[in-house]
Scaffold this active site. Structure first.
Site, PDB file in Angstrom:
ATOM      1  N   LYS A  13       0.815  -1.217   0.000  1.00 45.98           N
ATOM      2  CA  LYS A  13       0.000   0.000   0.000  1.00 45.98           C
ATOM      3  C   LYS A  13       0.858   1.282   0.000  1.00 45.98           C
ATOM      4  O   LYS A  13       0.623   2.179  -0.807  1.00 45.98           O
ATOM      5  CB  LYS A  13      -0.913  -0.033   1.231  1.00 45.98           C
ATOM      6  CG  LYS A  13      -1.739   1.199   1.447  1.00 45.98           C
ATOM      7  CD  LYS A  13      -2.686   0.983   2.613  1.00 45.98           C
ATOM      8  CE  LYS A  13      -1.955   0.737   3.929  1.00 45.98           C
ATOM      9  NZ  LYS A  13      -1.344   1.945   4.506  1.00 45.98           N
ATOM     10  N   ARG A  88      -8.266   4.263   9.472  1.00 45.42           N
ATOM     11  CA  ARG A  88      -7.877   2.913   9.832  1.00 45.42           C
ATOM     12  C   ARG A  88      -9.074   2.071  10.273  1.00 45.42           C
ATOM     13  O   ARG A  88      -8.991   0.848  10.324  1.00 45.42           O
ATOM     14  CB  ARG A  88      -6.935   3.012  11.032  1.00 45.42           C
ATOM     15  CG  ARG A  88      -5.647   2.332  10.854  1.00 45.42           C
ATOM     16  CD  ARG A  88      -4.770   2.620  12.050  1.00 45.42           C
ATOM     17  NE  ARG A  88      -3.536   3.265  11.640  1.00 45.42           N
ATOM     18  CZ  ARG A  88      -2.582   2.675  10.953  1.00 45.42           C
ATOM     19  NH1 ARG A  88      -2.683   1.424  10.603  1.00 45.42           N
ATOM     20  NH2 ARG A  88      -1.491   3.339  10.607  1.00 45.42           N
ATOM     21  N   ARG A 127      11.000 -10.991   4.933  1.00 50.90           N
ATOM     22  CA  ARG A 127      11.643  -9.673   4.954  1.00 50.90           C
ATOM     23  C   ARG A 127      12.808  -9.646   5.951  1.00 50.90           C
ATOM     24  O   ARG A 127      12.692 -10.120   7.066  1.00 50.90           O
ATOM     25  CB  ARG A 127      10.597  -8.624   5.327  1.00 50.90           C
ATOM     26  CG  ARG A 127      11.094  -7.202   5.152  1.00 50.90           C
ATOM     27  CD  ARG A 127       9.968  -6.254   4.995  1.00 50.90           C
ATOM     28  NE  ARG A 127       9.217  -6.080   6.231  1.00 50.90           N
ATOM     29  CZ  ARG A 127       8.174  -5.272   6.363  1.00 50.90           C
ATOM     30  NH1 ARG A 127       7.751  -4.597   5.325  1.00 50.90           N
ATOM     31  NH2 ARG A 127       7.550  -5.156   7.504  1.00 50.90           N
ATOM     32  N   ARG A 160      12.941  -8.306  11.781  1.00 51.55           N
ATOM     33  CA  ARG A 160      12.316  -7.481  12.815  1.00 51.55           C
ATOM     34  C   ARG A 160      11.368  -8.331  13.648  1.00 51.55           C
ATOM     35  O   ARG A 160      10.691  -9.200  13.100  1.00 51.55           O
ATOM     36  CB  ARG A 160      11.510  -6.355  12.178  1.00 51.55           C
ATOM     37  CG  ARG A 160      12.368  -5.255  11.633  1.00 51.55           C
ATOM     38  CD  ARG A 160      11.482  -4.086  11.268  1.00 51.55           C
ATOM     39  NE  ARG A 160      12.265  -3.022  10.662  1.00 51.55           N
ATOM     40  CZ  ARG A 160      11.837  -2.224   9.702  1.00 51.55           C
ATOM     41  NH1 ARG A 160      10.625  -2.374   9.223  1.00 51.55           N
ATOM     42  NH2 ARG A 160      12.605  -1.282   9.227  1.00 51.55           N
ATOM     43  N   ARG A 171      -0.808  -9.232  13.442  1.00 52.05           N
ATOM     44  CA  ARG A 171      -1.022  -7.977  12.699  1.00 52.05           C
ATOM     45  C   ARG A 171      -2.138  -8.134  11.671  1.00 52.05           C
ATOM     46  O   ARG A 171      -2.941  -7.221  11.466  1.00 52.05           O
ATOM     47  CB  ARG A 171       0.264  -7.557  11.984  1.00 52.05           C
ATOM     48  CG  ARG A 171       1.262  -6.884  12.912  1.00 52.05           C
ATOM     49  CD  ARG A 171       2.656  -6.906  12.333  1.00 52.05           C
ATOM     50  NE  ARG A 171       2.816  -6.061  11.164  1.00 52.05           N
ATOM     51  CZ  ARG A 171       3.829  -6.175  10.292  1.00 52.05           C
ATOM     52  NH1 ARG A 171       4.729  -7.119  10.452  1.00 52.05           N
ATOM     53  NH2 ARG A 171       3.921  -5.353   9.280  1.00 52.05           N
TER      54      ARG A 171
END
Ligand SMILES: [Zn+2]
Length: 217
Positions: A13, A88, A127, A160, A171
């Site tokens: 996004k 949101r 990632r 991370r 999430r």
């Protein structure tokens, strides 16, 4: 032209909002940047937001909405703007609509970048980020030349804590419960544009630009 970009974490996004904004001559308003800029410029709203962040509590929606309104009323936003990261949830969306209506403005389109959960998990869990220069890479999509080392500076790559499978699932759950109702909300009023978010950054960008009516709005 005011456009909202929606998409799950890992859907691309932010990347798409930035590049489509450049291409179409719109201002890219990322909610994170908005706070930072308002603070840097010493604006009253920025200082207000900071006082909440320092207390470790959420910045009230009204402050964020006021910042968004101030930003889209700035001279450089005359051609329109892409909102990224706000609203949101449903409450924020309704409040934003109300505030815009008071200024005779409205959201024109809502771009929803759709990516399967399987692909999101793959993207996010692969990632890695450089400890030294923060440059990201991906173990399968953009692997480093030397395993575990940053291509740019040779620094150590790490995952991370946010990108472990357990965190990612959490999430995505938060996203589904908070943001997914927005897809219904904007769909009901006929503003939703669904975009297939799989298959390479450039391809997805072309789909979005085409769906928004090409390069001349
Ligand atoms: Zn590095």
């Amino acid at each position: 032209m005011y456009i909202i970009f929606l998409g799950a974490p890992g859907a691309g996004k932010g990347t798409q909002a930035a590049s489509v904004a450049r291409k179409l001559g719109l201002v890219h308003i990322a909610s994170g940047d908005l706070f930072r800029q308002a603070l840097e410029q010493g604006k009253e709203l920025g200082l207000k937001a900071k006082s909440y962040m320092e207390k470790g509590v959420l910045v009230p929606d009204q402050i964020t909405i006021d910042m968004v309104l101030e930003r889209i009323s700035a001279p450089d936003s005359g051609g329109g703007a892409i909102l990224d990261g706000f609203p949101r949830n449903l409450k924020q969306a309704e409040a934003l609509d109300e505030a815009l209506a008071q200024q005779g403005k409205a959201i024109d389109k809502v771009v929803y970048i759709k990516v399967s959960e399987e692909e999101l998990l793959k993207r996010l869990s692969g990632r890695r980020v450089c400890r030294q220069c923060q440059t990201p890479c991906h173990v399968s999509d953009s692997p480093p030349r030397v395993e575990g080392r940053c291509d740019k500076c040779g620094g150590e790559l790490y995952q991370r804590p946010d990108d472990t499978e357990e965190s990612i699932k959490r999430r995505l759950e938060v996203y589904s419960s908070e943001t997914a109702p927005l897809v219904d909300y904007y769909g009901r009023v006929g503003k939703l544009v669904e975009i297939d978010g799989e298959g390479g950054v450039d391809k997805v960008e072309r789909r979005i630009v085409a769906a928004l009516g090409g390069e001349r709005l």
